[in-house]
Design a protein around this motif. Sequence first.
Motif, mmCIF file in Angstrom:
data_model
loop_
_atom_site.group_PDB
_atom_site.id
_atom_site.type_symbol
_atom_site.label_atom_id
_atom_site.label_comp_id
_atom_site.label_asym_id
_atom_site.label_seq_id
_atom_site.Cartn_x
_atom_site.Cartn_y
_atom_site.Cartn_z
ATOM 1 N N LEU A 113 112.084 69.503 22.034
ATOM 2 C CA LEU A 113 112.436 70.267 23.232
ATOM 3 C C LEU A 113 111.204 70.527 24.088
ATOM 4 O O LEU A 113 111.211 70.322 25.305
ATOM 5 N N GLY A 114 110.127 70.972 23.456
ATOM 6 C CA GLY A 114 108.909 71.267 24.199
ATOM 7 C C GLY A 114 108.319 70.031 24.855
ATOM 8 O O GLY A 114 107.852 70.086 26.004
ATOM 9 N N LEU A 115 108.341 68.907 24.137
ATOM 10 C CA LEU A 115 107.839 67.662 24.713
ATOM 11 C C LEU A 115 108.640 67.267 25.948
ATOM 12 O O LEU A 115 108.091 66.835 26.964
ATOM 13 N N THR A 116 109.968 67.433 25.854
ATOM 14 C CA THR A 116 110.824 67.054 26.983
ATOM 15 C C THR A 116 110.638 67.991 28.166
ATOM 16 O O THR A 116 110.576 67.554 29.323
ATOM 17 N N GLN A 117 110.532 69.285 27.906
ATOM 18 C CA GLN A 117 110.318 70.238 28.983
ATOM 19 C C GLN A 117 108.984 69.982 29.675
ATOM 20 O O GLN A 117 108.879 70.024 30.904
ATOM 21 N N PHE A 118 107.954 69.695 28.882
ATOM 22 C CA PHE A 118 106.635 69.375 29.442
ATOM 23 C C PHE A 118 106.726 68.083 30.254
ATOM 24 O O PHE A 118 106.169 67.972 31.350
ATOM 25 N N LEU A 132 112.561 56.475 31.888
ATOM 26 C CA LEU A 132 113.332 55.524 31.096
ATOM 27 C C LEU A 132 112.779 55.477 29.684
ATOM 28 O O LEU A 132 111.571 55.617 29.475
ATOM 29 N N ILE A 133 113.657 55.273 28.715
ATOM 30 C CA ILE A 133 113.226 55.311 27.324
ATOM 31 C C ILE A 133 114.114 54.402 26.488
ATOM 32 O O ILE A 133 115.290 54.174 26.823
ATOM 33 N N SER A 134 113.556 53.869 25.404
ATOM 34 C CA SER A 134 114.344 53.178 24.381
ATOM 35 C C SER A 134 114.496 54.154 23.223
ATOM 36 O O SER A 134 113.536 54.390 22.475
ATOM 37 N N GLY A 135 115.648 54.756 23.097
ATOM 38 C CA GLY A 135 115.864 55.773 22.079
ATOM 39 C C GLY A 135 116.408 55.189 20.798
ATOM 40 O O GLY A 135 117.383 54.430 20.827
ATOM 41 N N THR A 136 115.795 55.532 19.669
ATOM 42 C CA THR A 136 116.317 55.056 18.397
ATOM 43 C C THR A 136 117.741 55.566 18.177
ATOM 44 O O THR A 136 118.046 56.741 18.458
ATOM 45 N N VAL A 137 118.608 54.679 17.686
ATOM 46 C CA VAL A 137 120.017 55.062 17.490
ATOM 47 C C VAL A 137 120.144 56.145 16.415
ATOM 48 O O VAL A 137 121.189 56.787 16.303
ATOM 49 N N ARG A 138 119.082 56.364 15.644
ATOM 50 C CA ARG A 138 119.105 57.397 14.604
ATOM 51 C C ARG A 138 119.101 58.810 15.203
ATOM 52 O O ARG A 138 119.414 59.773 14.522
ATOM 53 N N GLN A 139 118.688 58.925 16.472
ATOM 54 C CA GLN A 139 118.543 60.247 17.081
ATOM 55 C C GLN A 139 119.292 60.361 18.409
ATOM 56 O O GLN A 139 118.881 61.127 19.279
ATOM 57 N N LEU A 140 120.393 59.629 18.576
ATOM 58 C CA LEU A 140 121.095 59.641 19.858
ATOM 59 C C LEU A 140 121.626 61.026 20.219
ATOM 60 O O LEU A 140 121.616 61.425 21.387
ATOM 61 N N LYS A 141 122.093 61.766 19.230
ATOM 62 C CA LYS A 141 122.608 63.118 19.495
ATOM 63 C C LYS A 141 121.500 64.008 20.053
ATOM 64 O O LYS A 141 121.702 64.752 21.033
ATOM 65 N N LEU A 142 120.310 63.915 19.445
ATOM 66 C CA LEU A 142 119.179 64.718 19.902
ATOM 67 C C LEU A 142 118.782 64.332 21.320
ATOM 68 O O LEU A 142 118.560 65.195 22.181
ATOM 69 N N TYR A 143 118.714 63.029 21.582
ATOM 70 C CA TYR A 143 118.381 62.571 22.930
ATOM 71 C C TYR A 143 119.368 63.129 23.959
ATOM 72 O O TYR A 143 118.994 63.549 25.058
ATOM 73 N N GLY A 144 120.644 63.117 23.590
ATOM 74 C CA GLY A 144 121.667 63.635 24.503
ATOM 75 C C GLY A 144 121.480 65.109 24.795
ATOM 76 O O GLY A 144 121.666 65.563 25.926
ATOM 77 N N GLN A 145 121.085 65.883 23.776
ATOM 78 C CA GLN A 145 120.865 67.313 23.969
ATOM 79 C C GLN A 145 119.663 67.570 24.876
ATOM 80 O O GLN A 145 119.583 68.606 25.527
ATOM 81 N N LEU A 146 118.734 66.603 24.927
ATOM 82 C CA LEU A 146 117.558 66.730 25.777
ATOM 83 C C LEU A 146 117.814 66.240 27.198
ATOM 84 O O LEU A 146 116.944 66.376 28.061
ATOM 85 N N GLY A 147 118.986 65.649 27.447
ATOM 86 C CA GLY A 147 119.340 65.222 28.794
ATOM 87 C C GLY A 147 119.293 63.727 29.023
ATOM 88 O O GLY A 147 119.600 63.257 30.126
ATOM 89 N N PHE A 148 118.906 62.942 28.021
ATOM 90 C CA PHE A 148 118.860 61.489 28.177
ATOM 91 C C PHE A 148 120.274 60.915 28.199
ATOM 92 O O PHE A 148 121.137 61.320 27.409
ATOM 93 N N GLN A 149 120.502 59.960 29.099
ATOM 94 C CA GLN A 149 121.807 59.327 29.239
ATOM 95 C C GLN A 149 121.693 57.826 28.931
ATOM 96 O O GLN A 149 120.762 57.167 29.393
ATOM 97 N N PRO A 150 122.651 57.282 28.137
ATOM 98 C CA PRO A 150 122.572 55.863 27.772
ATOM 99 C C PRO A 150 122.971 54.948 28.927
ATOM 100 O O PRO A 150 123.755 55.313 29.791
ATOM 101 N N PHE A 151 122.380 53.757 28.943
ATOM 102 C CA PHE A 151 122.798 52.710 29.870
ATOM 103 C C PHE A 151 122.398 51.369 29.256
ATOM 104 O O PHE A 151 121.550 51.311 28.362
ATOM 105 N N ALA A 152 123.012 50.303 29.698
ATOM 106 C CA ALA A 152 122.705 48.937 29.242
ATOM 107 C C ALA A 152 123.021 48.766 27.746
ATOM 108 O O ALA A 152 123.541 49.656 27.081
#
Length: 534
Positions: A113-118, A132-152
């Motif tokens: 959370l702190g990294l994303t806010q910073f 833009l980011i390549s998010g590991t599929v192991r943490q997709l839920k966490l990425y979503g909570q931080l505001g990242f949206q999937p595409f491609a």
Amino acid sequence: MSKHEFFFKIATSRDEFEQIHRLNYQTFSEEIPQHQKNEEQKLVDQFHAENTYIICIKENEVIGMAAVRNNRPFSLDKKIGPVEQSLPFSINSPCEVRLLSVKKEFRNGRVFLGLTQFLIKYCIKKGYDIALISGTVRQLKLYGQLGFQPFAKLTGTAEALFQPMYLTKKTFDESIAGRILPPTIPFLPGPVQVSEKVMTALGKTPISHRSDLYKEKIDKAKKKLGQLVKSRYVQIFLGSGTLANDVVAGQLSLESGRGLILTNGEFGSRLVEQASRFGLHFDVLQKDWGEPFTRFEVLEKVSQETTWIWAVHSETSSGMLNDLGMLKEISARHQLKLCLDCISSLGAMEIDLKGVYLATGVSGKAIRALSGLSFVFHHHEVQPSSTLPKYLDLGTYMAKESIPFSHSSNLLEALLAALEDITSETFEKVVETHSFLKKQLKQLDFTIVSEEHSSPIILTIEVPPSFSSVVIGDILYNHGYQLHYESDYLQRRNWIQIACIDHYETADLEKMTSLLNRVITYEKTAAQQKTIKI
């Protein structure tokens, strides 16, 4: 874990980069088999020379990181083609975030959370509109909570699959992380936080500056301003404090004899420049920044030719409060016309302008309205002058009751709303905040400039030369505390300032000073490392 047991910053030191390479290896060679293992147990990223690393520090240990770069092609471009072709909207200034990683024992969400806010604050300041980011599929839920949206489509291998994702200010603000991010607290001499009441007044339907209603409103504002500083007259100008001081210089150009300008900071120096541009004849009493003027020094500069004195009341650049009582006494005894720059002090402290010939102020600092209006206070009637530029002629404004030209009813409405909230309690709160912060900083062994003659409006901290006030200010800003450090005159001296004119909760003051101390303590250690990437 307390809020400031760890903090976030941009990596700068040799030791930080060494730890980054090791964390990179632990995450992307050992945990996620994206890269081969090696005996060194270090992984230097292919874009290391271009990366800016946002890191999380706990007790001098890098426990989390994210790398940001804006050079094309992105690694994601190489995987899916130009990212613009896969996004459902156009982008202007993208950056890529890579190597988002946190040590296992700290993966409770707070570091991510702190990294994303910073990251969001950093990207906004840099002018990026999407990350833009390549998010590991192991943490997709966490990425979503931080505001990242999937595409491609997914990329990578079966052992290390990644989802292309994007983050914008909008998606962050709408996320769980964005909703719990507190607003940035400004510790600036201006602009300050503007109340909802003032913003509502600003948004009223504009009215003609020639209407009776407008005249009624500007008369009301002038009356309130005059009462605030015990001045018989005040004229309101559409412009900044520099404009108001130019108006004063214009009036002084009509005076005979010589003047005396006192300068012990940036804004005193600006008065000298403005007087020079008007071709005024004057002497200068110059002291080091933060050094007070003594009665003897002022009198020594006063000659038989001296007819006026011009000085800054609260010298914001150093946090110095010049002695108004002494200047008024000297001016009265020697029949000198005293002029004051009260731009920083107006609305923040009690000011008595009796005995002052001309004084200036603005709407956008301690008055707590918005920038755009400036004021010139005076007790004498002023006649229009045919030799002055019309826009700078105080007499023209007096003859036209402050409405010789177009004016802004919206800024006037905001000013009126702000003036309603200035009371004696406002001044007491400024003094209380200043005293509290000064005590906190002294207990933490900070060096305060102008400590014995400090203005209650602002505190100036002398940062040790071994590290940068800009680095310190950036860290505090990205943690939600906006200190005053970006002005070039502060950066030249490696100073950082904390203004006291806003409304603060004691808990916020304690958190801010605690973080400031934590960061500077860390930077003292980090400054011993070479500030180069290895």
